[in-house]
Design a protein around this motif. Sequence first.
Motif, PDB file in Angstrom:
ATOM      1  N   SER A 161       0.030  37.253  61.547  1.00 51.53           N
ATOM      2  CA  SER A 161      -0.369  38.057  62.712  1.00 51.53           C
ATOM      3  C   SER A 161      -1.827  37.840  63.086  1.00 51.53           C
ATOM      4  N   GLU A 162      -2.690  37.620  62.092  1.00 54.63           N
ATOM      5  CA  GLU A 162      -4.101  37.388  62.388  1.00 54.63           C
ATOM      6  C   GLU A 162      -4.281  36.046  63.089  1.00 54.63           C
ATOM      7  N   PHE A 163      -3.537  35.056  62.662  1.00 50.71           N
ATOM      8  CA  PHE A 163      -3.565  33.742  63.297  1.00 50.71           C
ATOM      9  C   PHE A 163      -3.097  33.865  64.741  1.00 50.71           C
ATOM     10  N   ALA A 164      -2.007  34.611  64.947  1.00 50.42           N
ATOM     11  CA  ALA A 164      -1.468  34.803  66.297  1.00 50.42           C
ATOM     12  C   ALA A 164      -2.487  35.495  67.198  1.00 50.42           C
ATOM     13  N   LYS A 165      -3.141  36.508  66.667  1.00 51.97           N
ATOM     14  CA  LYS A 165      -4.146  37.235  67.450  1.00 51.97           C
ATOM     15  C   LYS A 165      -5.277  36.300  67.889  1.00 51.97           C
ATOM     16  N   GLU A 166      -5.655  35.394  66.994  1.00 44.47           N
ATOM     17  CA  GLU A 166      -6.767  34.484  67.282  1.00 44.47           C
ATOM     18  C   GLU A 166      -6.400  33.483  68.357  1.00 44.47           C
ATOM     19  N   TYR A 167      -5.224  32.806  68.234  1.00 43.16           N
ATOM     20  CA  TYR A 167      -4.907  31.800  69.256  1.00 43.16           C
ATOM     21  C   TYR A 167      -4.590  32.455  70.591  1.00 43.16           C
ATOM     22  N   ARG A 168      -4.048  33.665  70.576  1.00 45.51           N
ATOM     23  CA  ARG A 168      -3.795  34.354  71.847  1.00 45.51           C
ATOM     24  C   ARG A 168      -5.100  34.675  72.560  1.00 45.51           C
ATOM     25  N   SER A 169      -6.074  35.170  71.800  1.00 44.01           N
ATOM     26  CA  SER A 169      -7.338  35.563  72.426  1.00 44.01           C
ATOM     27  C   SER A 169      -8.107  34.341  72.934  1.00 44.01           C
ATOM     28  N   ARG A 170      -7.965  33.208  72.264  1.00 46.94           N
ATOM     29  CA  ARG A 170      -8.727  32.027  72.638  1.00 46.94           C
ATOM     30  C   ARG A 170      -8.014  31.151  73.661  1.00 46.94           C
ATOM     31  N   TYR A 171      -6.678  31.224  73.694  1.00 49.61           N
ATOM     32  CA  TYR A 171      -5.955  30.341  74.600  1.00 49.61           C
ATOM     33  C   TYR A 171      -5.286  31.084  75.746  1.00 49.61           C
ATOM     34  N   PHE A 172      -4.521  32.105  75.434  1.00 48.12           N
ATOM     35  CA  PHE A 172      -3.700  32.742  76.464  1.00 48.12           C
ATOM     36  C   PHE A 172      -4.433  33.800  77.281  1.00 48.12           C
ATOM     37  N   VAL A 173      -5.273  34.579  76.651  1.00 49.28           N
ATOM     38  CA  VAL A 173      -5.980  35.639  77.375  1.00 49.28           C
ATOM     39  C   VAL A 173      -6.822  35.090  78.530  1.00 49.28           C
ATOM     40  N   PRO A 174      -7.621  34.028  78.321  1.00 51.31           N
ATOM     41  CA  PRO A 174      -8.405  33.498  79.457  1.00 51.31           C
ATOM     42  C   PRO A 174      -7.524  33.035  80.612  1.00 51.31           C
ATOM     43  N   ARG A 175      -6.353  32.483  80.303  1.00 52.86           N
ATOM     44  CA  ARG A 175      -5.468  31.992  81.357  1.00 52.86           C
ATOM     45  C   ARG A 175      -4.796  33.140  82.106  1.00 52.86           C
ATOM     46  N   ARG A 176      -4.500  34.211  81.406  1.00 52.73           N
ATOM     47  CA  ARG A 176      -3.943  35.383  82.082  1.00 52.73           C
ATOM     48  C   ARG A 176      -4.989  36.031  82.989  1.00 52.73           C
ATOM     49  N   LEU A 177      -6.243  35.987  82.567  1.00 49.67           N
ATOM     50  CA  LEU A 177      -7.304  36.543  83.409  1.00 49.67           C
ATOM     51  C   LEU A 177      -7.421  35.761  84.713  1.00 49.67           C
ATOM     52  N   ILE A 178      -7.238  34.447  84.642  1.00 47.78           N
ATOM     53  CA  ILE A 178      -7.275  33.630  85.857  1.00 47.78           C
ATOM     54  C   ILE A 178      -6.124  34.016  86.776  1.00 47.78           C
ATOM     55  N   SER A 179      -4.926  34.173  86.208  1.00 48.61           N
ATOM     56  CA  SER A 179      -3.777  34.597  87.015  1.00 48.61           C
ATOM     57  C   SER A 179      -4.049  35.938  87.680  1.00 48.61           C
ATOM     58  N   HIS A 180      -4.656  36.837  86.925  1.00 46.52           N
ATOM     59  CA  HIS A 180      -4.974  38.163  87.463  1.00 46.52           C
ATOM     60  C   HIS A 180      -5.918  38.033  88.652  1.00 46.52           C
ATOM     61  N   GLN A 181      -6.927  37.173  88.537  1.00 44.81           N
ATOM     62  CA  GLN A 181      -7.863  36.970  89.649  1.00 44.81           C
ATOM     63  C   GLN A 181      -7.158  36.408  90.877  1.00 44.81           C
ATOM     64  N   ILE A 182      -6.225  35.478  90.645  1.00 45.88           N
ATOM     65  CA  ILE A 182      -5.496  34.879  91.767  1.00 45.88           C
ATOM     66  C   ILE A 182      -4.667  35.934  92.490  1.00 45.88           C
ATOM     67  N   PHE A 183      -3.980  36.772  91.749  1.00 43.75           N
ATOM     68  CA  PHE A 183      -3.181  37.839  92.366  1.00 43.75           C
ATOM     69  C   PHE A 183      -4.080  38.842  93.093  1.00 43.75           C
ATOM     70  N   GLU A 184      -5.200  39.190  92.472  1.00 41.91           N
ATOM     71  CA  GLU A 184      -6.120  40.144  93.105  1.00 41.91           C
ATOM     72  C   GLU A 184      -6.635  39.595  94.440  1.00 41.91           C
ATOM     73  N   ARG A 185      -6.942  38.308  94.475  1.00 41.11           N
ATOM     74  CA  ARG A 185      -7.391  37.708  95.727  1.00 41.11           C
ATOM     75  C   ARG A 185      -6.268  37.708  96.759  1.00 41.11           C
ATOM     76  N   GLY A 186      -5.029  37.500  96.298  1.00 42.07           N
ATOM     77  CA  GLY A 186      -3.894  37.557  97.211  1.00 42.07           C
ATOM     78  C   GLY A 186      -3.746  38.933  97.843  1.00 42.07           C
ATOM     79  N   ILE A 187      -4.025  39.966  97.052  1.00 39.56           N
ATOM     80  CA  ILE A 187      -3.990  41.342  97.572  1.00 39.56           C
ATOM     81  C   ILE A 187      -5.122  41.543  98.581  1.00 39.56           C
ATOM     82  N   GLN A 188      -6.327  41.089  98.230  1.00 38.20           N
ATOM     83  CA  GLN A 188      -7.485  41.250  99.113  1.00 38.20           C
ATOM     84  C   GLN A 188      -7.296  40.518 100.441  1.00 38.20           C
ATOM     85  N   ARG A 189      -6.600  39.378 100.411  1.00 33.44           N
ATOM     86  CA  ARG A 189      -6.348  38.614 101.640  1.00 33.44           C
ATOM     87  C   ARG A 189      -5.129  39.132 102.389  1.00 33.44           C
TER      88      ARG A 189
END
Length: 196
Positions: A114-142
């Motif tokens: 579980s500690e290994f999973a937490k580490e790769y998620r925070s370093r790999y997946f979390v930044p990419r989800r944040l980008i998706s979130h920004q894209i959707f937020e901009r879609g709402i703003q537009r």
Amino acid sequence: MNPKSGRPRSEEAKTSILQATYELLLEQGFAGVTIEGIAKKAGVSKVTIYKWWQNKSSLALDAFFDATETILPVPDTGSIKEDLFQQVKNLSEFINSPKGKIIAEFIAEGQYDSEFAKEYRSRYFVPRRLISHQIFERGIQRDEIYEDTNIELYTDLIFAPIFYRLLITGDVIHSNDILRIIDTALSSLIKDNNQE
């Protein structure tokens, strides 16, 4: 004698260890990599490796991300569909590369650590989800999509097929597939601003 004279050699050894580990990950996969093998390839002792890393898992993560982490650009074409297409295409190309196999192995290892999973998620997946979130937020703003869009859910809908193929079927996702996935996921969200 300069007390700092040993530092460059120490950093050189650390760099050699990271590079050797990354090369072995590509050659042998996570399961095939051992501390003994890393030490031999890097030309260092196991004691030197354990000076910085407590186990193979932590070293493998550092080596992989040291070699592959880049600044992730946030696509901004003026269209939520095109922005998502660019992001998903970049990810799918990465997944289809030898590096993608390592990510799949990290995911498998994370089922038992579980500690290994937490580490790769925070370093790999979390930044990419944040980008998706920004894209959707901009879609709402537009005013392209509805303000009450469940961003987390639609992010999952778009990216799930890529990881299903990575982890289950092993099939490649092509550009046409990505377009269909995005069109399907956004079909109920896109606002028709031509209607009064």
